[in-house]
Structure formats: structure tokens, C-alpha cells
Design a protein around this motif. Structure first.
Motif, short mmCIF file in Angstrom:
data_model
loop_
_atom_site.label_atom_id
_atom_site.label_comp_id
_atom_site.label_asym_id
_atom_site.label_seq_id
_atom_site.Cartn_x
_atom_site.Cartn_y
_atom_site.Cartn_z
N VAL A 1 34.47 37.57 32.76
CA VAL A 1 35.83 37.17 32.37
C VAL A 1 36.72 38.40 32.21
CG1 VAL A 1 37.18 36.13 30.51
CG2 VAL A 1 35.18 34.96 31.38
N ARG A 2 36.20 39.45 31.64
CA ARG A 2 37.00 40.69 31.49
C ARG A 2 37.38 41.24 32.86
NH1 ARG A 2 33.26 43.14 26.95
NH2 ARG A 2 34.14 42.07 25.15
N ARG A 3 36.39 41.27 33.78
CA ARG A 3 36.69 41.79 35.12
C ARG A 3 37.69 40.91 35.83
NH1 ARG A 3 30.70 42.67 36.85
NH2 ARG A 3 31.34 41.12 38.36
N LEU A 4 37.53 39.60 35.70
CA LEU A 4 38.48 38.68 36.32
C LEU A 4 39.87 38.85 35.72
CD1 LEU A 4 36.45 35.37 36.73
CD2 LEU A 4 37.26 36.89 38.52
N SER A 5 39.95 39.09 34.43
CA SER A 5 41.26 39.31 33.80
C SER A 5 41.90 40.58 34.33
CB SER A 5 41.09 39.42 32.28
OG SER A 5 40.66 38.22 31.75
N LYS A 6 41.09 41.62 34.50
CA LYS A 6 41.62 42.86 35.06
C LYS A 6 42.11 42.65 36.49
CE LYS A 6 38.83 46.01 32.28
NZ LYS A 6 37.76 47.00 32.29
N ILE A 7 41.34 41.87 37.27
CA ILE A 7 41.74 41.57 38.64
C ILE A 7 43.05 40.78 38.66
CG2 ILE A 7 41.13 40.21 40.69
CD1 ILE A 7 38.21 40.98 40.14
#
Length: 148
Positions: free
Chosen positions: A98-104
Motif C-alpha cells: 500500500v505504501r508503494r502504491l501510494s507513492k506510485i
């Protein structure tokens, strides 16, 4: 005098004999009641012995049930602990995704002005919005030839 003394002794013996006979009758009645009580006491003791045997069998059955439950609960507790550990690890991995997706998603947003780029997001995006943004980002990368 001898005759009256003999008669007094005979009378006294007769009275004592009657008292003894009366006391023997009283003792006989008491012994009869005691024997009846003895029979009822034997019946009560037999019932107690039967009840004790039944209780001992029930206790044996309970011990077996407790042993079975303990074994089953032990294995279920171990399985639950293992599943809890797996879920904890998966939650950690999901948090990273979820953190990586938020950054993306943040990187994929078009910047319209410097004020909006510097301002933080007012509310977190929903999971569907994040997934859509990630998909759009990966499509842009593919169309540019950057993604494999």
C-alpha cells in the motif's frame, strides 16, 4: 424371725427378678430396633458403594474427555498461533504494498501548479483509486517503452 427374714429375702429376690425381667424386655426391644437399623444401615452402605463406583467411572470418563480436549485444544492453539503469525507477516507485506502504491499514485498525479504540488493530500485515496492510478501509471510506462 427366721421365717420372716427368709420371706423378706424371697420377696426382695422376687422384686429384683421382676425388675431384671422388665429390663431384659426393654433391652430386647432396643436390640430389635438396633437390628432393624443395622439392616437399613447396610442398605444405605450398599447404595453408597454403588454410587461411589458410578462416580469413579464418571471421573474416569471425565479424565479421558479432558485429555482428548487438551490434545485437541493444544493442536488447535498451535495452528491458531501459526496462522496468527502468518497473518501478521501478510499484514506487514500488505502495508508495504500500500505504501508503494501510494507513492506510485502520488508520482502519477499531474502537477498543475507549484502550490498544489507542495500541498499534501487532504485525505488518503481509496484502494480503488490507488489501484486505478497504479494501473494508469504502468500503462503510461508501457506506452513510453520503459516497462518490460
Amino acid at each position: 424371725m427366721n421365717h420372716s427374714l427368709g420371706m423378706a429375702i424371697e420377696t426382695l429376690v422376687a422384686i429384683l427378678l421382676m425388675l431384671t425381667i422388665g429390663y431384659c424386655i426393654l433391652l430386647n426391644k432396643r436390640l430389635t430396633r438396633l437390628k432393624a437399623d443395622e439392616h437399613s444401615l447396610k442398605a444405605v452402605i450398599a447404595e453408597l458403594i454403588t454410587a461411589t463406583e458410578i462416580a469413579e467411572r464418571a471421573i474416569g470418563g471425565l479424565k479421558l474427555a479432558v485429555r482428548d480436549v487438551n490434545e485437541n485444544l493444544g493442536s488447535q492453539l498451535a495452528a491458531a498461533t501459526q496462522m496468527s503469525d502468518q497473518l501478521y507477516k501478510q499484514l506487514g507485506e500488505a502495508d508495504n504494498v500500500v505504501r508503494r502504491l501510494s507513492k506510485i499514485a502520488i508520482a502519477a498525479r499531474p502537477v498543475t501548479s507549484p502550490e498544489t504540488a507542495a500541498a499534501p493530500a487532504a485525505k488518503p485515496a481509496s484502494a480503488k483509486a490507488v489501484a486505478a492510478a497504479a494501473e494508469a501509471f504502468s500503462e503510461r510506462r508501457r506506452s513510453n517503452g520503459l516497462a518490460a
